[in-house]
Design an enzyme around this catalytic site. Structure first.
Site, PDB file in Angstrom:
ATOM      1  N   ASP A  18       0.825  -1.203   0.000  1.00 27.13           N
ATOM      2  CA  ASP A  18       0.000   0.000   0.000  1.00 27.13           C
ATOM      3  C   ASP A  18       0.862   1.257   0.000  1.00 27.13           C
ATOM      4  OD1 ASP A  18      -2.725   1.155   0.360  1.00 27.13           O
ATOM      5  OD2 ASP A  18      -1.905   1.858   2.266  1.00 27.13           O
ATOM      6  N   GLU A  70       1.850  -0.075  -4.887  1.00 28.17           N
ATOM      7  CA  GLU A  70       0.873   0.955  -5.262  1.00 28.17           C
ATOM      8  C   GLU A  70       1.619   2.275  -5.406  1.00 28.17           C
ATOM      9  OE1 GLU A  70      -3.284   3.080  -3.797  1.00 28.17           O
ATOM     10  OE2 GLU A  70      -1.877   2.300  -2.301  1.00 28.17           O
TER      11      GLU A  70
END
Length: 531
Positions: free
Chosen positions: A206, A269
């Site tokens: 993330d 990401e």
């Protein structure tokens, strides 16, 4: 990497990644929220899609203020989803079915409920104080600088007991970890080892490009293109909170941990232009992420000229950088692509995703053509929407609604009598897996036809990519290798086109469900694959 030309591809290069948002896939406990046992029960369906890996959005212990992206214990399963034993059973079943399991790893920030942060709150002399990012007030008082949270408002919250502010790029209940602290890195790397020892094959990392901040803590400049109604975070440019040089070093250390285990991978990401994005692949002697997520198909206008221009440039840049390409059309943070491109172009987009050179990532429900769901005001739960009511684009609930399995009450996601955590689509009674299983011409069976075509034609996986000139509204490209040449024709407009020699050959698949003869014109909104 030149393995695409030799056929020696890893699973994360040759296979399709399928993202599951666990809250919305299958509720077996009857509480209206999806869970691990529900996912395990549905894994045979997932395997039937022809995908290679399953990525699970966060399932760790969490107060769920950001639905799992606020982790209170990185090595525990939240009871909402089940137990570690449930997780082990899921991994075992996935591996029996030939599926890899990827977890969402959230290293930039923890929950404020995490024991580390609770200890840090005991005072500046706490052993865990430096595990987070703290600053004194500005000289005149107030927040240390003008940095903004992605969810609106300042990126700083005052700890009244000490008089210092702590950094949070998201909710105040998601304090940023201090990756400059070697003890933080060591603890977070042990988290990776914990899950890999339990059989996890990879990680989606993330907001990996946010791990470091400029340590001068300078104000960020205003964004001259920002317009009222856009998210407040976008009102600034972000040279001091994103893509810092130190981040690359941290990722190289992370990669070294993965290399301690066989055949593991991570995808990062990262929302950056291609030239900066691909640096996150690293170099031959200093590897970083295996796949830096390429979100540009989500962000581009849907027209043939711009999609071709981007694809040509990205593929060439990947070859130059020694990076493996990857492609995404939707995820838990972005509008569903059917709603974005329209019903007529849905199969054209699906064909593009699954025939370009590189690894595709598919979001759950996109294989049956799920659309965004309008969420009534009293059912909105996403903090990004609740904190920014003047920015309609900030909310992510519409793309997170429950999977549509059948025409029963709650679409087979949850038992009758329960209230799903988000409302179901009005069309779930007709747009669902069970209905499409019975229809040979359904979107689900078209998706499976595409994945079978990939498996049967190695050029679509490891072959080279080359675009070819075609009329306006048509994106045409050739995939070549392993002794075959395939042509992919995508009519991204509403007019028929006579493409001459481009349509000569055997039609392997048409999005319109038939097998046009060699040389037949390309019809409006048609995707066609020939050899």
């Amino acid at each position: 990497m030149t393995s695409s030309l030799t056929g020696n591809l890893k699973w994360w290069q040759s296979g399709i990644i399928y993202q599951i948002y666990p809250r919305s896939y299958q509720d077996d406990s009857g509480d209206g929220v999806g869970d691990l046992r529900g996912i395990t029960r549905r894994l045979p369906y997932v395997a039937s899609l022809g995908v290679r890996a399953v990525w699970l959005s966060p399932i760790f212990k969490s107060p769920m203020r950001d639905f799992g992206y606020d982790v209170a214990d990185y090595c525990a399963i939240d009871p909402l989803f089940g137990t570690l034993e449930d997780f082990d059973a899921l991994v075992a079943q996935a591996h029996r079915l030939g599926l890899k399991i990827m977890l969402d790893y959230v290293p930039n920030h923890s929950s404020s409920d995490h024991a580390w942060f609770q200890e840090a709150l005991t005072g500046p002399s706490s052993a865990k104080r430096d595990w987070y990012v703290w600053r004194d007030p500005a000289p005149g008082g107030g927040v240390p600088n003008n940095w903004k949270s992605f969810f609106g408002g300042p990126a700083w919250t005052l700890d009244g007991a000490s008089g210092q502010y702590y950094l949070h790029q998201f909710l105040p209940s998601q304090p940023d970890l201090n990756w400059r602290n070697p003890a933080v890195r060591a603890a977070m790397f042990d988290v990776l080892r914990f899950w890999m020892r339990r059989g996890v094959d990879g990680f989606r990392v993330d907001v990996i490009w946010l791990l470091a901040e400029d340590n001068r803590y300078l104000d960020e400049p205003r964004n001259p293109d920002w317009q009222p109604g856009q998210p407040e975070h976008s009102s600034l440019l972000h040279p001091y909170t994103q893509d810092q040089p130190e981040t690359h070093g941290y990722i190289r250390e992370m990669r070294a941990v993965l290399e301690e285990f066989d055949d593991r991978m991570m995808v990062g990401e990262i929302y950056l232009p291609v030239d900066r994005l691909l640096t996150y692949s690293g170099t031959e002697d200093a590897r970083m992420v295996h796949l830096p997520f390429n979100f540009h198909l989500i962000l581009l206008p849907w027209n043939a000229a711009q999609v071709r221009q981007f694809t040509d440039g990205y593929d060439a840049a990947c070859l130059a950088a020694g990076a493996w390409p990857n492609w995404v059309l939707g995820n838990h943070d972005q509008r569903r692509f059917r709603s974005r491109v329209g019903d007529a172009q849905y199969r054209v987009a699906q064909t593009l995703l699954l025939t370009l050179r590189g690894t595709p990532t598919v979001y759950y429900g996109d294989e049956i053509g799920m659309r965004d769901v309008v969420i009534p005001a009293d059912r909105i739960v996403d903090p990004a929407a609740l904190q920014q009511p003047d920015s309609p684009e900030a909310g992510r609930d519409p793309e997170r609604t429950p999977m549509q399995w059948d025409d029963a009450v709650n679409a087979g996601f949850s038992a009758p009598g329960t209230t799903p955590w988000l409302p179901l689509a009005d069309d779930a009674v007709i747009l669902n897996v069970a209905a499409q299983e019975q229809d040979p011409a359904s979107d689900l069976n078209y998706f499976r036809a595409l994945t079978r075509l990939r498996e049967g034609h190695p050029a679509l996986i490891g072959g080279t990519y080359r675009s070819v000139d075609a009329p306006e509204d048509v994106f045409a490209f050739v995939r070549e290798g392993h002794g075959e040449t395939l042509t992919v024709l995508l009519n991204m407009g509403s007019r028929e086109h006579d493409l001459g020699g481009l349509t000569r050959g055997e039609t392997l698949l048409s999005s319109l469900g038939d097998r046009p003869a060699s040389g037949a014109p390309l019809r409006p909104d048609e995707a066609r694959i020939l050899r």
